[in-house]
Write a protein that holds these residues in place. Structure first.
Motif, short mmCIF file in Angstrom:
data_model
loop_
_atom_site.label_atom_id
_atom_site.label_comp_id
_atom_site.label_asym_id
_atom_site.label_seq_id
_atom_site.Cartn_x
_atom_site.Cartn_y
_atom_site.Cartn_z
N ARG A 1 0.80 -1.23 0.00
CA ARG A 1 0.00 0.00 0.00
C ARG A 1 0.82 1.27 0.00
NH1 ARG A 1 -0.92 1.84 5.45
NH2 ARG A 1 0.18 0.53 6.98
N TYR B 1 0.20 10.02 -1.92
CA TYR B 1 0.51 11.37 -1.46
C TYR B 1 2.00 11.48 -1.17
CZ TYR B 1 0.46 9.26 3.25
OH TYR B 1 0.70 8.47 4.35
N PRO C 1 -1.45 15.62 -1.62
CA PRO C 1 -2.10 14.59 -2.44
C PRO C 1 -1.57 14.60 -3.87
CG PRO C 1 -3.72 15.87 -1.19
CD PRO C 1 -2.42 16.59 -1.08
N ASP D 1 -6.01 4.76 -9.39
CA ASP D 1 -5.17 3.72 -8.78
C ASP D 1 -5.04 2.49 -9.67
OD1 ASP D 1 -5.52 5.58 -6.72
OD2 ASP D 1 -5.51 4.03 -5.17
N ARG E 1 -4.05 8.12 -7.67
CA ARG E 1 -4.85 9.19 -7.08
C ARG E 1 -4.86 9.12 -5.56
NH1 ARG E 1 -7.54 12.56 -9.89
NH2 ARG E 1 -7.52 11.18 -11.71
N SER E 2 -4.76 7.94 -4.99
CA SER E 2 -4.76 7.80 -3.52
C SER E 2 -3.38 8.05 -2.91
CB SER E 2 -5.23 6.39 -3.13
OG SER E 2 -4.29 5.41 -3.59
#
Length: 263
Positions: free
Chosen positions: A59, A133, A174, A190, A130-131
């Motif tokens: 992740r 950062y 982000p 993602d 997109r998720s």
């Protein structure tokens, strides 16, 4: 060499280097850095590799320094030991990426924090999910400076005002904001990150050999050169490249109205 902290795969002309310590969110332990250095050296020696993707497993892209390894030692202070380790491993790692003869795509699949953000920004083309950062927590969290080239790359990419704010405030950036700031090439969904990074790497792999290194040198030099100095650097670069086989192929392909083949 068998790797424990990274994975290195080959897909045609594209090499994919994945940081693989998912339990620590791919923290930059010394072993991981040394394995990356070994892998980058192997890529340099492999003429079949024309582009490199650097990404993370799990992740996160990379959570930064492995703070669990910074316990005091009896013979030297923690600061002295960390500085020595940086000179021996961490700094050479960023230098190896910036001196790599093939284009480097950083595919940021999740959190890129601390030295992990520094690592991501060392790529030639950075694309982020997109998720994902970016986070520079050095000063507000630990009272230390951003490192591994962050203080060099960040102001050049995002501007001095944003770089100072990101450094002092340590707020999450982000991926969509990083794209707006000019820190990265693109933000994507993602589920599209792998496809997007492969497509970019495929396009980059078709470029003439060594041209990424030439482009890095020219663009990096522009930050401190005068206009006259930069135009002389461009002239010298053009002299080298125009005398290459790649340029001759490019001209011939243009005349024949086809795509060039820079093998």
């Amino acid at each position: 060499m068998d790797y424990n902290s990274i994975q290195l795969q080959r897909d045609g002309a594209i090499a994919v280097l994945s940081l693989h310590r998912p339990k620590t969110m791919n923290a930059l332990a010394t072993e991981l850095q040394k394995e990356m250095l070994h892998a980058l050296a192997a890529i340099e020696q492999d003429d079949g590799v024309r582009a490199l993707i650097v990404t993370g497993s799990g992740r996160a892209f990379c959570s930064g320094a492995d703070l669990g390894t910074m316990a005091p030692a009896s013979d030297e202070s923690v600061g002295t030991r960390v500085a020595r380790m940086m000179r021996e491993t961490s700094v050479p790692l960023i230098q190896a990426l910036r001196r790599c003869r093939v284009p480097v795509v950083c595919a940021v699949n999740g959190a890129a924090a601390g030295a992990g953000a520094s690592l991501a920004l060392a790529g030639d083309v950075v694309v982020a999910a997109r998720s994902a950062y970016f986070l520079f927590p050095f000063i507000p969290t630990l009272g230390i400076l951003p490192d591994l080239g962050a203080t060099w790359h960040l102001p050049r990419l995002a501007g001095s005002a944003r770089a100072m704010g990101a450094t002092l405030l340590g707020e999450r950036i982000p991926s969509e904001q990083a794209e707006r700031w000019g820190m990265i090439w693109a933000c994507c969904e993602d589920e599209a990150l792998e496809k997007t990074s492969r497509e970019l790497a495929t396009r980059l792999a078709a470029l003439p050999r060594g041209v990424a290194l030439e482009a890095r040198r020219a663009l990096d030099s522009a930050q401190h050169n005068t206009l006259d100095q930069q135009m002389e650097l461009e002239t010298q670069g053009q002299q080298r490249l125009i005398d290459s086989d790649a340029f001759q192929e490019g001209v011939q392909a243009f005349l024949e109205k086809r795509r060039p083949n820079f093998d």
